[in-house]
Design an enzyme around this catalytic site. Structure first.
Site, PDB file in Angstrom:
ATOM      1  N   GLU A 117       0.827  -1.210   0.000  1.00  0.00           N
ATOM      2  CA  GLU A 117       0.000   0.000   0.000  1.00  0.00           C
ATOM      3  C   GLU A 117       0.863   1.263   0.000  1.00  0.00           C
ATOM      4  O   GLU A 117       0.345   2.356   0.217  1.00  0.00           O
ATOM      5  CB  GLU A 117      -0.937   0.029   1.223  1.00  0.00           C
ATOM      6  CG  GLU A 117      -1.818  -1.186   1.415  1.00  0.00           C
ATOM      7  CD  GLU A 117      -3.017  -1.245   0.470  1.00  0.00           C
ATOM      8  OE1 GLU A 117      -3.105  -0.404  -0.447  1.00  0.00           O
ATOM      9  OE2 GLU A 117      -3.838  -2.154   0.652  1.00  0.00           O
ATOM     10  N   HIS A 141      -2.784   2.099   8.601  1.00  0.00           N
ATOM     11  CA  HIS A 141      -3.850   1.246   8.079  1.00  0.00           C
ATOM     12  C   HIS A 141      -3.950  -0.012   8.919  1.00  0.00           C
ATOM     13  O   HIS A 141      -2.946  -0.710   9.122  1.00  0.00           O
ATOM     14  CB  HIS A 141      -3.544   0.890   6.614  1.00  0.00           C
ATOM     15  CG  HIS A 141      -4.395  -0.211   6.089  1.00  0.00           C
ATOM     16  ND1 HIS A 141      -5.776  -0.174   6.106  1.00  0.00           N
ATOM     17  CD2 HIS A 141      -4.074  -1.409   5.529  1.00  0.00           C
ATOM     18  CE1 HIS A 141      -6.256  -1.282   5.577  1.00  0.00           C
ATOM     19  NE2 HIS A 141      -5.243  -2.056   5.235  1.00  0.00           N
ATOM     20  N   HIS A 143      -6.853  -3.389  10.446  1.00  0.00           N
ATOM     21  CA  HIS A 143      -8.016  -4.227  10.130  1.00  0.00           C
ATOM     22  C   HIS A 143      -8.839  -4.455  11.402  1.00  0.00           C
ATOM     23  O   HIS A 143      -8.882  -5.574  11.917  1.00  0.00           O
ATOM     24  CB  HIS A 143      -7.546  -5.578   9.572  1.00  0.00           C
ATOM     25  CG  HIS A 143      -6.830  -5.522   8.255  1.00  0.00           C
ATOM     26  ND1 HIS A 143      -6.263  -6.627   7.656  1.00  0.00           N
ATOM     27  CD2 HIS A 143      -6.613  -4.484   7.404  1.00  0.00           C
ATOM     28  CE1 HIS A 143      -5.720  -6.286   6.496  1.00  0.00           C
ATOM     29  NE2 HIS A 143      -5.908  -4.982   6.333  1.00  0.00           N
ATOM     30  N   GLU A 171     -17.324  11.371  22.826  1.00  0.00           N
ATOM     31  CA  GLU A 171     -16.090  12.080  22.455  1.00  0.00           C
ATOM     32  C   GLU A 171     -15.874  12.128  20.943  1.00  0.00           C
ATOM     33  O   GLU A 171     -15.074  12.940  20.456  1.00  0.00           O
ATOM     34  CB  GLU A 171     -14.875  11.391  23.093  1.00  0.00           C
ATOM     35  CG  GLU A 171     -14.842  11.450  24.608  1.00  0.00           C
ATOM     36  CD  GLU A 171     -14.571  12.858  25.126  1.00  0.00           C
ATOM     37  OE1 GLU A 171     -13.613  13.478  24.655  1.00  0.00           O
ATOM     38  OE2 GLU A 171     -15.330  13.324  25.993  1.00  0.00           O
ATOM     39  N   HIS A 212     -12.673  -4.249   4.520  1.00  0.00           N
ATOM     40  CA  HIS A 212     -11.213  -4.342   4.553  1.00  0.00           C
ATOM     41  C   HIS A 212     -10.619  -3.727   5.827  1.00  0.00           C
ATOM     42  O   HIS A 212      -9.942  -4.422   6.576  1.00  0.00           O
ATOM     43  CB  HIS A 212     -10.639  -3.677   3.288  1.00  0.00           C
ATOM     44  CG  HIS A 212      -9.161  -3.744   3.187  1.00  0.00           C
ATOM     45  ND1 HIS A 212      -8.482  -3.587   2.008  1.00  0.00           N
ATOM     46  CD2 HIS A 212      -8.195  -3.919   4.125  1.00  0.00           C
ATOM     47  CE1 HIS A 212      -7.193  -3.703   2.219  1.00  0.00           C
ATOM     48  NE2 HIS A 212      -6.986  -3.897   3.499  1.00  0.00           N
TER      49      HIS A 212
HETATM   50  P1  13P Z   1       1.173  -5.458   3.133  1.00  0.00           P
HETATM   51  O1  13P Z   1       1.670  -6.696   3.851  1.00  0.00           O
HETATM   52  O2  13P Z   1       1.712  -5.368   1.732  1.00  0.00           O
HETATM   53  O3  13P Z   1       1.433  -4.211   3.943  1.00  0.00           O
HETATM   54  O4  13P Z   1      -0.411  -5.603   2.950  1.00  0.00           O
HETATM   55  C1  13P Z   1      -1.260  -5.744   4.079  1.00  0.00           C
HETATM   56  C2  13P Z   1      -2.567  -5.068   3.915  1.00  0.00           C
HETATM   57  O5  13P Z   1      -3.257  -4.863   4.888  1.00  0.00           O
HETATM   58  C3  13P Z   1      -3.000  -4.647   2.555  1.00  0.00           C
HETATM   59  O6  13P Z   1      -4.075  -3.766   2.632  1.00  0.00           O
HETATM   60 ZN    ZN Z   2      -5.243  -4.007   4.559  1.00  0.00          ZN
END
Ligand code: 13P
Ligand code: ZN
Length: 274
Positions: A117, A141, A143, A171, A212
């Protein structure tokens, strides 16, 4: 012993990775983190730099980030391993003077490369640098379970997500008064998701990627992590409410949201209020 691991930005980078892992947001190689280093950060790390690798074209260009240095997690590497094997899990890349290629100057050992990314992070750094007058430094980023779960049941609009998150924890309107953006499902790691996110990050500090995860920004690790943590906790509360199967008897009203904004001196996004 002194070394690169005593440099505050390196310690901060490792800490946020391990904190995210402990939250359960980074299964396997899930998630990625980048940090645009200050000049002081670069000078503190420079004694530990290795002979640079080859320039690698990114396929995207941001002139306002020419010659910057970024810390980045490695593609396919595990957040869980960050503290144990730091130089294989993340590294430092230098950007060329055109702002369209990187080369490794530290870490990313044993064949690692920046996150898949990285073009998305890089272009979003460019946008956030511009709109924050240069103060934004972190793109994170992750999950998180409840944010992802919500993308299966709420309409995928900025307005719907912003309202639910604001109403589920008092908040929230103070922390992200502009709301959050939502990107429909797209292939990860590609230019499409990078550009769609850039459009949203002109207005928002965070964007949700349907089915995602979450893409959060901030001037430092604490703020970016805190934003992700707040959004995920609010989503978790909403999921708990739904899972009771009970009707919602009362919630935070739009006038309450306006009152919170006024009391804390932030400008609520009126487009999302009735
Ligand atoms: P990478 O291992 O390439 O960082 O990918 C993980 C991910 O969450 C892709 O959105
Ligand atoms: Zn991801």
């Amino acid at each position: 012993m002194s070394g690169i691991y005593d440099v505050p930005c390196v310690q901060g980078f490792i800490r946020i990775c391990m904190d995210g892992w402990e939250q359960g947001w980074h299964e396997r190689n899930g998630g990625n983190l980048t940090y645009r280093m200050s000049e002081e950060d670069v000078e503190a790390c420079r004694p530990y730099f290795k002979t640079p690798g080859d320039w690698v074209d990114m396929g995207v260009r941001a002139e306002n980030q020419a010659c910057e240095y970024f810390m980045t997690t490695g593609s396919g590497r595990y957040f869980r391993n960050t503290a144990l094997f730091p130089d294989e899990t993340f590294g430092i890349v230098e950007i060329n003077d055109r702002g369209d290629a990187w080369r490794i100057v530290w870490g990313l050992e044993n064949g690692a490369r920046p996150t898949s990314e990285f073009p998305a992070h890089f272009m979003n750094h460019s946008v956030r640098k511009e709109v924050t007058g240069g103060t934004n430094r972190v793109i994170y980023h992750c999950h998180p379970v409840n944010v992802i779960a919500l993308t299966f049941i709420l309409p995928l609009t900025d307005r719907d997500f912003s309202r639910v998150l604001w109403q589920s924890m008092t908040e929230c309107p103070v922390i992200f008064p502009e709301g959050v953006g939502v990107v429909e499902w797209m292939v990860p790691g590609g230019p499409e998701i990078a550009l769609a996110t850039c459009e949203l990050m002109k207005k928002y500090q965070a964007a949700i990627w349907a089915h995602h995860g979450l893409f959060a920004s901030g001037p430092d690790f604490d703020t970016a992590f805190g934003l992700a943590h707040t959004i995920e906790k609010s989503a978790e509360i909403y999921m708990h409410i739904l899972s009771t199967g009970q009707p919602v008897r009362q919630t935070i009203t739009d006038d309450d949201l306006r009152a919170v904004g006024k009391a804390f001196g932030v400008t609520m996004n009126e487009a999302f209020l009735d």
